[in-house]
Design an enzyme around this catalytic site. Sequence first.
Site, PDB file in Angstrom:
ATOM      1  N   GLY A   1      -4.291  -3.923  -4.231  1.00 32.70           N
ATOM      2  CA  GLY A   1      -5.249  -2.902  -4.635  1.00 32.70           C
ATOM      3  C   GLY A   1      -4.488  -1.655  -5.022  1.00 32.70           C
ATOM      4  N   HIS A   2      -4.644  -1.223  -6.248  1.00 33.22           N
ATOM      5  CA  HIS A   2      -3.956  -0.022  -6.713  1.00 33.22           C
ATOM      6  C   HIS A   2      -4.988   1.034  -7.064  1.00 33.22           C
ATOM      7  CE1 HIS A   2      -0.434  -2.754  -8.098  1.00 33.22           C
ATOM      8  NE2 HIS A   2      -0.385  -2.467  -6.825  1.00 33.22           N
TER       9      HIS A   2
ATOM     10  N   ASP B   1       0.819  -1.227   0.000  1.00 32.30           N
ATOM     11  CA  ASP B   1       0.000   0.000   0.000  1.00 32.30           C
ATOM     12  C   ASP B   1       0.846   1.267   0.000  1.00 32.30           C
ATOM     13  OD1 ASP B   1      -2.255  -1.692   0.297  1.00 32.30           O
ATOM     14  OD2 ASP B   1      -1.879  -1.771   2.446  1.00 32.30           O
TER      15      ASP B   1
ATOM     16  N   LYS C   1       2.344   2.318  -5.077  1.00 28.36           N
ATOM     17  CA  LYS C   1       3.128   1.862  -6.237  1.00 28.36           C
ATOM     18  C   LYS C   1       2.405   2.109  -7.560  1.00 28.36           C
ATOM     19  CE  LYS C   1       3.287  -2.243  -4.423  1.00 28.36           C
ATOM     20  NZ  LYS C   1       2.779  -1.990  -3.060  1.00 28.36           N
TER      21      LYS C   1
ATOM     22  N   GLN D   1       1.951  -5.780  -3.178  1.00 27.67           N
ATOM     23  CA  GLN D   1       2.368  -5.973  -1.780  1.00 27.67           C
ATOM     24  C   GLN D   1       3.690  -5.247  -1.508  1.00 27.67           C
ATOM     25  OE1 GLN D   1       1.315  -9.190  -3.500  1.00 27.67           O
ATOM     26  NE2 GLN D   1      -0.667  -8.362  -2.980  1.00 27.67           N
TER      27      GLN D   1
END
Length: 430
Positions: A40-41, A13, A16, A225
Amino acid sequence: MPLNIIVGAQWGDEGKGHITDRLAHEAAIVARYSGGDNAGHTVTIAEQIFKLHLIPSGIIHPGVVCLIGNGTVVNPAVLLREMDALAARGVDIGPARLKLSGGAHLITPAHIALDRAHERARGKEAIGTTMRGIGPTYTDKARREGLRAELLADPNRLAEVLRHHVAARNEALVGGYGEEPLDGEAAVAEWLDYAARLAPHLVDGPLLIDEALGRGEMVLAEGAQGTLLDIDHGTYPFVTSSSPTAGGALTGLGVGPRMVERVIGVAKAFTTRVGSGPFPTELDGAAAARLRGTGQNPWDEFGTTTGRPRRVGWLDLPILRHARRVNSLSELVLTKLDILSGLAEIPVCVAYEVAGRRVESFPTDLHVLAQCRPIYETLPGWAEDVTWARRPADLPAAARRYVDFVAAGAGAPVSFVSVGPGREQFIELR
Ligand code: IMP
């Protein structure tokens, strides 16, 4: 040529997707190399917020090919949902743009049921997984009983393998955990539809990348991650089941180290983690709430995948030195500097104290880590809003000092700082 790798330097988180998006326009291919939809992006472009879990952030850039590489685990239902959501907003997700490597492993409903059952059975010892079936899928991969994406090209074999897989995993679900069995025939019927839609996207990922590198094009490996969630280099057992570090990019994509130019470690200007496990600089109460935000903004510290409030704490330099070492970072990107604006003082953990001794490096033994007390140096804060800053000179002197302090303490130069969720809210430092 080169392969450039983006990795998370903390517990995931770190933002990235944001820097991937920033660098993607220079790339021919943006590729995910490990993990699955546990990631999750969030990418914000103009007023539009894109939440991606599996598809590389590069998909937002027309002309960039996106690859889901061998080292990933893919839930076909989630992938198709994400493709449909992007298509509905006018993003081209056709087979020429979005490719799935045949060697990626498939997450089945049985893997998800086993993830849930196993976490429940662990009780207080639970890892706090995202319940996306990640661990059981990598377990099946390691014991050579996994289902690879290439099966999607062969409906008859897919049906036979999936039927057998569900029956075998039902034995564990029912016998081992006392859960209800899954309906294998229903799964087969659904998966034949998935196969028909996804088969055109199948490719030989390593070949695709080799050809691009051979043409002199840049390939961007998009990490999911973070270093401390790496199965080998993270806070085991409170880790994910894959290798989010730079080495994982090489095995996950099928490329050797001679192709690598930059390894970009992304770190928040403070620290967050979700799930269980030790966290030396963790804060609670009002100080935690200040860093976490209220949850009203999409960039507040609540999980993109699970919605869970993230645990938050001050920046931890032993963690960044560990990330520099195990990834051979060429540089750091420091995100969310704007969140620190308005704090009178900002503590930074420079080392730990364990049993009366000063320790500079991040301990690999979790029991030692649990005893670590952070040693802080306190830096002066800044009052100014920095969200509008675009050049190094726009930053207040104290913010500049903070960034320089992090670079010196981590042992890696900071190449970019982000000061907000927007695509343009970046400052290039070199
Ligand atoms: P799993 O990957 O779902 O098996 O979860 C294992 C651990 O990794 C849990 O602590 C999760 O919260 C954490 N985790 C997995 N993916 C992410 C991520 O993308 N960001 C932050 N934490 C994650």
